[in-house]
Scaffold this active site. Structure first.
Site, PDB file in Angstrom:
ATOM      1  N   ASP A 182     108.103  96.027  13.202  1.00 55.10           N
ATOM      2  CA  ASP A 182     107.911  96.566  14.548  1.00 55.10           C
ATOM      3  C   ASP A 182     108.296  98.035  14.623  1.00 55.10           C
ATOM      4  O   ASP A 182     109.420  98.397  14.292  1.00 55.10           O
ATOM      5  CB  ASP A 182     108.818  95.816  15.535  1.00 55.10           C
ATOM      6  CG  ASP A 182     108.082  94.691  16.234  1.00 55.10           C
ATOM      7  OD1 ASP A 182     106.938  94.909  16.640  1.00 55.10           O
ATOM      8  OD2 ASP A 182     108.686  93.613  16.379  1.00 55.10           O
TER       9      ASP A 182
ATOM     10  N   ASP B 277     110.501  97.641   7.465  1.00 56.85           N
ATOM     11  CA  ASP B 277     110.649  96.980   8.755  1.00 56.85           C
ATOM     12  C   ASP B 277     109.232  96.932   9.354  1.00 56.85           C
ATOM     13  O   ASP B 277     108.365  97.716   8.962  1.00 56.85           O
ATOM     14  CB  ASP B 277     111.583  97.808   9.641  1.00 56.85           C
ATOM     15  CG  ASP B 277     111.622  97.288  11.058  1.00 56.85           C
ATOM     16  OD1 ASP B 277     111.906  96.095  11.233  1.00 56.85           O
ATOM     17  OD2 ASP B 277     111.344  98.079  11.980  1.00 56.85           O
TER      18      ASP B 277
END
Ligand SMILES: [Mg+2]
Length: 329
Positions: A16, A14
């Site tokens: 962010d 992922d």
């Protein structure tokens, strides 16, 4: 010493809260990714954000020092394109409530992007668009009410920035949901299409997913049948971990991306508590922690022991013991 990552042939990230936060790289992330590259472990960047092209995401990552290639980035807009191609006849009209990047992906799927419900689109697709207008939402809502199939690239309710939380794509999805009696088909994490696209594209046989959110990253990994590492540099913390439903529990936890190179944390649960590393969580009327809690690693050990106890129903999520975690979110 066996590193957690030794059991895997690829790492899915992922972005962010794991690799970056706004314009800044997360502590340890650049060094961690470099070590993976040196060890020959494949890296894949999996993003729910449909607003930017994969080339721009790769550029942003490389500017921060990650040395990312475009073909290592898998976005919800790309996965949406693949899904539309499978689900709709070629040449179908699709009303797009998203950025030019999503419009381009709809075109690449062989569909015809349209702007109004009056053109009788077969489908509506929504994706994150910071320039979304209210009239566009109106068009999308009416098209859905008139029977268009409804797709959403993702339903993240918020988006972290370096200044604070802002509304995410899910806020615009909810605006349309308020006008209908059904739900969209969702492409991004925790739903399968994006993870399936990442699995197919990477050819990974045994990947591990690294994420900071239970409700998208970890649940997405569980749904796709792959292992996961939850890190604490982003949105979620100890309480989120402990209150994770069964289908949202990570394989392991660690502070940041560099935790991939540490041995896997394991907790031994017994009749009066649980032990992890040098820390013991004892359960009586309420939980107490014994051992080193003045280091972040000690707190992670305690968090893992506690999570295993909460998941077995032995400690309440309201237990005062949670106040002891002052070095973790
Ligand atoms: Mg995140």
């Amino acid at each position: 010493m066996t590193a957690f990552v030794d059991a895997y042939d690829a790492v899915f990230f992922d972005l962010d809260g794991v690799l970056y936060l706004g314009p800044l790289a997360v502590e340890g992330a650049v060094a961690g990714v470099r070590r993976l590259h040196e060890a020959g472990v494949a890296t894949v960047y999996v993003t729910n954000n449909a607003a930017r092209s994969t080339a721009r995401v790769a550029d942003h990552l490389s500017e921060l020092g990650f040395n990312a290639r475009e073909d290592e980035v898998v976005s919800s807009a790309q996965a949406a394109s693949g899904l539309l191609r499978r689900e709709l006849p070629a040449g179908s009209k699709v009303l797009v409530a998203g950025t030019d990047n999503l419009v381009e992906q709809v075109r690449l799927a062989g569909m015809v992007p349209v702007d109004t419900y009056a053109e009788q689109p077969a489908a509506v697709i929504q994706g994150y668009d910071p320039a979304l207008t209210w009239p566009r939402l109106d068009q999308a809502a009416i098209a859905v009410q008139r029977g268009a199939r409804w797709f959403a690239t993702n339903t993240d309710s918020t988006r972290p920035t370096e200044h604070g939380l802002v509304p995410g794509a899910g806020a615009a999805v909810q605006a349309i949901r308020n006008t209908t009696d059904h739900d969209p088909e969702v492409i991004g994490k925790p739903h399968r299409p994006l993870m399936d696209e990442a699995l197919a594209r990477s050819g990974a046989r045994r990947p591990v997913f690294v994420g900071d959110r239970i409700d998208t990253d970890i649940m997405g990994a569980v749904a796709a049948g792959i292992d996961s590492l939850m890190v604490f540099t982003g949105a979620h913390g100890v309480r989120d971990l402990c209150s994770a439903p069964e289908e949202g529990r990570p394989t392991a936890i660690g502070w940041n991306v560099e935790s991939l190179f540490e041995p896997q944390r394991t907790a031994q649960v017994d009749a009066d508590g649980a032990t992890c590393g040098a820390v013991r969580v004892r359960v009586a009327d309420r939980a107490t922690v014994e051992g080193e809690l003045d280091t972040r690693e000690g707190q992670l050990d305690a968090a893992w022991a506690l999570a295993n106890l909460v998941w077995e129903g032995r400690v309440s999520i309201d237990d005062p013991v949670f106040a002891r975690f002052d070095q973790l979110p």
